[in-house]
Design an enzyme around this catalytic site. Structure first.
Site, PDB file in Angstrom:
ATOM      1  N   LYS A  88       0.852  -1.193   0.000  1.00  0.00           N
ATOM      2  CA  LYS A  88       0.000   0.000   0.000  1.00  0.00           C
ATOM      3  C   LYS A  88       0.884   1.237   0.000  1.00  0.00           C
ATOM      4  CE  LYS A  88      -3.166   2.615   2.904  1.00  0.00           C
ATOM      5  NZ  LYS A  88      -3.947   2.670   4.155  1.00  0.00           N
ATOM      6  N   THR A 353      -5.943   3.996  10.623  1.00  0.00           N
ATOM      7  CA  THR A 353      -5.210   4.176  11.881  1.00  0.00           C
ATOM      8  C   THR A 353      -5.584   3.154  12.956  1.00  0.00           C
ATOM      9  OG1 THR A 353      -6.865   5.836  12.529  1.00  0.00           O
ATOM     10  CG2 THR A 353      -4.822   6.639  11.525  1.00  0.00           C
TER      11      THR A 353
END
Length: 525
Positions: A88, A353
């Site tokens: 990613k 997150t």
């Protein structure tokens, strides 16, 4: 009946190790167990039940996960194989400013500054002069991501381009991988359901976990990884929850994996819709999908139907519906109990997150690890500092998420109209106005997101400074044009040398062939 999770002073007279009991498995529980087993001398037991499911929505990460894996000594190729992971390079936000528009929050730097001027000030001046392209043209990560490319540079190879990466992976497979890792290093897994926590009548601390069948798990310290239920932390004295749903009103999610067509985009996609957003996370074997929404504007059935209508392939299973309240536990560490993961709070995975907050909570706890029998005042002081740092970190991430909603131009949609009109946290409102007025940005203390991250999202959401820094006006336009063109050219040349993400992943994860034993006189005959 008490389960033996006890320790005695070592033969050389050293103090007994801290006994830690982890309530719950999943990503949070096994990350904590693996870190404690690898990096401390604690005695660790983890209690989980095969009959209790886990929430598997945290499949996208940010580059800090590499530090956690590296600290454990995990081999990156093996990790990607075992978790069906992909690389990613950033997150694409589609439709967040308004329908039909998009931008990327890519990892790493954007452009190159000049002297004391950050690059975005040069870019603003170039934009005024009509010579600057979209900001993403000057980001190596974004250009590689959009081209579907991936590369690592060997260590020691001179001046290497800055191209940090993170991962997409199957969270359930990651937990299983860490379980094997932790158990191989002495963590005791105990199968069972936790019925209650036995408290010390005087201190209010937890003395033991009481499991089905009357079993008791005694320990010095307890880590609550029981998810939204927060079986331990939610029952500690003086505990409270800071509700942030007035700023982040999405309170539902529905998730389902689907078949993949075989392509792996090296970025996460977050596409806005009328009452929230949808994620797309490509793995080796499937694509993770989910719809985050506000139930005031979209029903559960409507959200599920909308999700199923926007998949790359056939769904793999029944959609999983989730309910949540955005916010955090005011004191994640209270007494001898620490809350991690969903037990500590929830921030929607808009910027990936979720797993990072588990990781940072573990790292913070390890740096403040109490000793067995520590005086109450000493432990309370450490807990207070832990909670102060946690509150700062969570609030900084919260504000970054709010920015995505508040700075929008999706007119005529009630959910987005209300988000645009809401009163912002004071620090966020000041930061937005300062950037809009001057283009100035600064990173406060050690907050998670960098100036480059804030710049990409502010500009992507349409918060455009009124003018560039006055020092940028002094630059010779021809020199500025050469600088911008040179950065773009360098990035294009670098991306042009990279293999496709799928090919790179396949070659990187391929198991190395076993070495054949050297021939001897006997084997050579």
């Amino acid at each position: 009946m008490a389960v033996t999770h006890t320790s005695s002073p070592t033969s050389d007279g050293r103090p007994a190790p801290l006994r830690v009991a982890i309530a719950g498995g999943g990503t949070a529980g096994w990350m904590a167990a693996a870190a404690l087993a690898r990096l401390t001398g604690c005695e660790v037991a983890l209690v989980e039940s095969d009959g209790i499911g886990t929430v598997g929505v945290g499949e996208a990460t940010i580059p800090q996960i590499r530090l956690f894996n590296r600290g454990l000594g995990i081999d990156e190729a093996e990790f990607l194989r075992e978790t069906k992971g992909t690389f990613k390079l950033g997150i694409e936000f589609y439709g967040w400013r308004k329908a039909g528009t998009g931008y990327m929050h890519a990892f790493g730097t954007v452009g190159r500054g000049a002297g004391l001027l950050p690059f975005h000030q040069l870019w603003l001046r170039g934009r005024e002069l009509g010579m600057a392209k979209d900001l993403g043209a000057y980001s190596l990560n974004e250009q590689a991501a959009r081209a579907g490319r991936m590369q690592m540079w060997p260590a020691g190879q001179g001046s290497q381009p800055d191209m940090p990466w993170a991962y997409h992976f199957d969270a359930a497979l990651y937990a299983a991988y860490l379980r094997r890792f932790a158990e191989a290093r002495g963590v005791a897994r105990i199968e069972g359901r936790i019925e209650s926590a036995e408290k010390d009548g005087e201190s209010g601390d937890i003395a033991a976990l009481v499991l089905d069948g009357g079993r008791r798990i005694e320990a010095d310290f307890f880590i609550d990884c029981t998810g939204f239920r927060a079986l331990l932390a939610g029952d500690m004295p003086g505990q409270s929850f800071a509700d942030w749903s007035h700023w982040l009103p999405c309170d539902r999610a529905v998730a389902v994996p689907c078949e993949t067509g075989g392509g792996f985009t090296p970025y996460t996609r977050a596409a806005a819709h009328a009452a929230g957003w949808q994620w797309r996370i490509p793995l080796q074997h499937q694509i993770g999908n989910g719809m985050v929404y506000c139930s005031e504007f979209l029903s559960d059935d409507e959200a599920e139907a909308q999700l199923l209508a926007n998949l790359d392939g056939a769904p793999l299973g029944t959609p999983n519906r989730l309910r949540f309240t955005t916010g955090m536990r005011a004191a994640p560490w209270r007494g001898n109990c620490l809350a991690l993961g969903l037990a500590a709070g929830f921030l929607e995975p808009l910027e990936s997150t979720s797993i990072h907050l588990i990781q940072s909570g573990i790292a913070r706890f390890l740096s403040m690890l109490p000793r067995p029998g520590s005086p109450a005042g000493e432990t309370a002081a450490m807990a207070g500092e832990f909670n102060r740092q946690s509150a700062f970190e969570w609030a900084a991430i919260r504000d970054f998420l709010i920015l995505h909603y508040a700075a929008n131009d999706r007119r005529g949609e009630p959910f987005w109209d209300r988000a645009r009109a809401m009163e912002l946290p004071a620090g966020l409102a000041d930061r937005i106005e300062l950037f809009r007025s001057t283009g100035y940005l600064s990173r406060e203390h050690d907050e998670l997101f960098t100036e480059a991250g804030w710049t990409q999202v502010l500009l992507g959401q349409g918060v455009m400074p009124r003018a560039a820094h006055p020092n940028a006006d002094a630059l010779d336009p021809a020199a500025l044009q050469r600088l911008l063109a040179g950065i773009e050219s360098d990035i294009a040349a670098t991306v042009g040398t990279m293999p496709g993400h799928a090919n790179f992943l396949r070659a990187f994860c391929m198991p190395q062939p076993a070495k054949r034993p050297a021939a001897t006189k006997e084997t050579a005959r």
